[in-house]
Design an enzyme around this catalytic site. Sequence first.
Site, short mmCIF file in Angstrom:
data_model
loop_
_atom_site.label_atom_id
_atom_site.label_comp_id
_atom_site.label_asym_id
_atom_site.label_seq_id
_atom_site.Cartn_x
_atom_site.Cartn_y
_atom_site.Cartn_z
N GLY A 13 0.84 -1.20 0.00
CA GLY A 13 0.00 0.00 0.00
C GLY A 13 0.88 1.24 0.00
O GLY A 13 1.87 1.31 0.72
N THR A 142 5.45 2.43 5.74
CA THR A 142 4.11 1.93 6.00
C THR A 142 3.29 2.95 6.77
O THR A 142 3.77 3.50 7.76
CB THR A 142 4.08 0.59 6.76
OG1 THR A 142 2.75 0.35 7.21
CG2 THR A 142 4.98 0.59 7.99
N ASP A 144 0.94 2.13 8.47
CA ASP A 144 0.50 1.43 9.68
C ASP A 144 1.47 1.61 10.85
O ASP A 144 1.12 1.29 11.99
CB ASP A 144 0.32 -0.06 9.39
CG ASP A 144 -0.82 -0.31 8.42
OD1 ASP A 144 -1.76 0.51 8.39
OD2 ASP A 144 -0.78 -1.32 7.69
N MET A 190 -7.75 3.66 8.85
CA MET A 190 -7.04 2.46 8.40
C MET A 190 -6.20 1.85 9.53
O MET A 190 -5.83 2.52 10.49
CB MET A 190 -6.13 2.79 7.22
CG MET A 190 -6.87 2.87 5.90
SD MET A 190 -5.72 3.21 4.54
CE MET A 190 -6.69 2.63 3.14
N TYR A 297 -8.54 5.68 1.01
CA TYR A 297 -7.31 6.11 0.32
C TYR A 297 -6.98 7.58 0.55
O TYR A 297 -5.82 7.98 0.42
CB TYR A 297 -7.45 5.88 -1.19
CG TYR A 297 -7.25 4.46 -1.64
CD1 TYR A 297 -6.82 3.47 -0.77
CD2 TYR A 297 -7.49 4.09 -2.97
CE1 TYR A 297 -6.65 2.16 -1.20
CE2 TYR A 297 -7.31 2.79 -3.40
CZ TYR A 297 -6.89 1.82 -2.52
OH TYR A 297 -6.72 0.53 -2.96
N ARG A 300 -4.14 8.08 3.09
CA ARG A 300 -2.75 7.70 2.84
C ARG A 300 -2.18 8.37 1.59
O ARG A 300 -1.01 8.19 1.26
CB ARG A 300 -2.61 6.18 2.78
CG ARG A 300 -3.21 5.54 1.57
CD ARG A 300 -3.02 4.01 1.62
NE ARG A 300 -3.18 3.51 0.27
CZ ARG A 300 -3.28 2.21 -0.05
NH1 ARG A 300 -3.25 1.31 0.90
NH2 ARG A 300 -3.41 1.84 -1.30
#
Lengths: 420, 420
Positions: A13, A142, A144, A190, A297, A300
């Site tokens: 991603g 990332t 995340d 997310m 989306y 990010r």
Amino acid sequence: MAPKNAFYAQSGGVTAVINASACGVLQTARQHSGKIGKVYAGRNGIIGALTEDLIDTSVESEAAIAALKYTPGAAFGSCRYKLTSIQEQRAQYERLLEVFAAHDIGFFFYNGGGDSQDTTHKVSQMSHELTYPIVCVGIPKTVDNDLPVTDCSPGFGSVAKYLATSIREAAFDLASMYRTSTKVFVLEVMGRHAGWATAACALAAEEEGDAPHALLLPEVTFNEGRFLTRVQETVERYGHCVIAVSEGVKKPDGEFLSTSGTEDAFGHAQLGGVAPRITELISSKLGYKCHWAVADYLQRSARHIASQTDVHQAYAVGRAAVEFAAAGRSAVMPAIRRLSDAPYRWDIIEARLSEVANREKLLPPDFISSDGFGISDVARRYLAPLIVGEAYPPFKRGLPDYVKLQNIATPKKLRLKFAI
Amino acid sequence: MAPKNAFYAQSGGVTAVINASACGVLQTARQHSGKIGKVYAGRNGIIGALTEDLIDTSVESEAAIAALKYTPGAAFGSCRYKLTSIQEQRAQYERLLEVFAAHDIGFFFYNGGGDSQDTTHKVSQMSHELTYPIVCVGIPKTVDNDLPVTDCSPGFGSVAKYLATSIREAAFDLASMYRTSTKVFVLEVMGRHAGWATAACALAAEEEGDAPHALLLPEVTFNEGRFLTRVQETVERYGHCVIAVSEGVKKPDGEFLSTSGTEDAFGHAQLGGVAPRITELISSKLGYKCHWAVADYLQRSARHIASQTDVHQAYAVGRAAVEFAAAGRSAVMPAIRRLSDAPYRWDIIEARLSEVANREKLLPPDFISSDGFGISDVARRYLAPLIVGEAYPPFKRGLPDYVKLQNIATPKKLRLKFAI
């Protein structure tokens, strides 16, 4: 000895700043032309290597390369494609090295999350086994923020800034309306496993009563009764309630809240969206009018509101990767080391890929407030510096003026095609 | 004659720039202190007048008032509360004038959309009927851009800029991923009846193949077959497809697509979200992996990416409203008149409230492309200047530093309370 060429690819991603890392790689490689020849970028990540679809970055202008620093997405294309073990997919690793040999590639840079660092590590192992020397350096990325060793992951700071900004703005909206209209706003964030991005929403709150009033973190099992009590108490106290919910929140049975057996009228499983589910729960049980948003989306890719700190770090790990490689360091990844919280100081250290690959860093228990709906002071000190600074892209006709590269493939040298 | 006081209130769904209009009103009123005394703001819109909850804006600092120019939401609170006809709700209009008389209020400024302009018009009519002289001036505001007479409505340009920026950014993300992952991205946009905001998404596309590839406008009846063909052709041609869908898209039977009888497992009607429905349709019929986002409040509160043009216009209509009032003009609204598209030039003219109230301006047929999935060149020329210019708020610790006013109520003078 003539300089060896390099391969660079973007994986998984994408983020608002992965191209800033690409910019760091390409600009630094051009400074090391005695050691590093051309940089070939894989079109769509590692697939570009497997299919010998190599983008010749040397034809891109200095200006285009510089513009990567403020362009979101993955300029060369990314992929969701995991190379598994050498035992299972030996042919794939052999193919990689065959392509690299054909194009005289001696440096392998792979820009991604945990899986990508694992791939980089395996390519390095195969290079020993097949005695094809190649320097392998991972580059962290990332949204995340779940990579180990590195203090934070490039991409995360910008998501954090986008989310904290957006939830603050939506809270100003809700605070204007709740007297006669919507009382609850739910923002879905997310992060399937790690709650870093959801936790970052809490940065929007600086004073008593500020939004967000509750976080639903994937690290904390969802308890419907306690949650509804929290929402009701907040509305009774402040008139309204703003909630950030992670897409990965789980029920006590371990199932995701967002896929809890709902079907539409046609019998299809209802597609994702934990925010509408939370909203439905609140409106049906407490009767409050609710609104919800799912940024998906947008969060990010929101380069227009990127964190300057994040952009700096993304560029720095790209640059450091090339410097590590030029110094002959292999099976490593540049990691960010925090030296102090305030003032925020950091540097780049060398992490072993063996320590980074396939390990997921969740929100530590002491980052979560005792009631489970917020973050601790420790978490706040950690998160706060990561969103600092604005790094606006140039605008043209009212819109961000992002670059599209030419992405010209270099002629193939191998006769065999490779099916992926 | 001692100057009369003024009443100002904010009404309906808020915008990123309605406080810029408030700033224009308050700063200009302070410049007309010979004619206009204190400005009282209604707490939560017209409800503040009905309940005699009047905020004394004179205690706010110059700096705080100036900060309204970059603060989203409604600084004094807004409301969804419609005064209907004088016949039905005569008591409410009488109460308004009673409160105004008690606080020596001779100027009434109401900042909102079509309903609010209607209310302003009625207050003006009642003032004649009850022989309480009050100058009534409406101030335009709506993200929906559906007010007549004025060329555009303050609030719209910033939503348009946010949406076009966001869809461009998400498209960079999707373009990076579609080879091995998501092929379709759907963004849901506000606007139940008018498709202005959805149309503005098309500004993100400047070259052949650029996103968005299809708009679903409320002015165009949804045709499932034609839509799926469009998506499939786009994916086959460009590898991916980005869609902006208005929350107000309707099926041939006139029903909203977002509330088409879907129930969850508990038998509850599924809450809104046309984006997940469109996504489900595409994935079930065409088999593409899809992502969707619903920006909801984020789009109308995103002051961090406001249009400079919109901020200028929002301020200008606030200022003009006070100037009209100081000149004794009543039952009017400042409207924006376009003088040329490129270079974009505009001025402020006086519109009669009777011509503005309760009329909704939809997207004209010639603004929609012949296939119904895009906008025409005429629309592009109209929309393009409205998003031009950035007007960043100040940031502190990485987040927009928005102002919260003290909002101190002035002592009540009436004994009777009024139930709303």
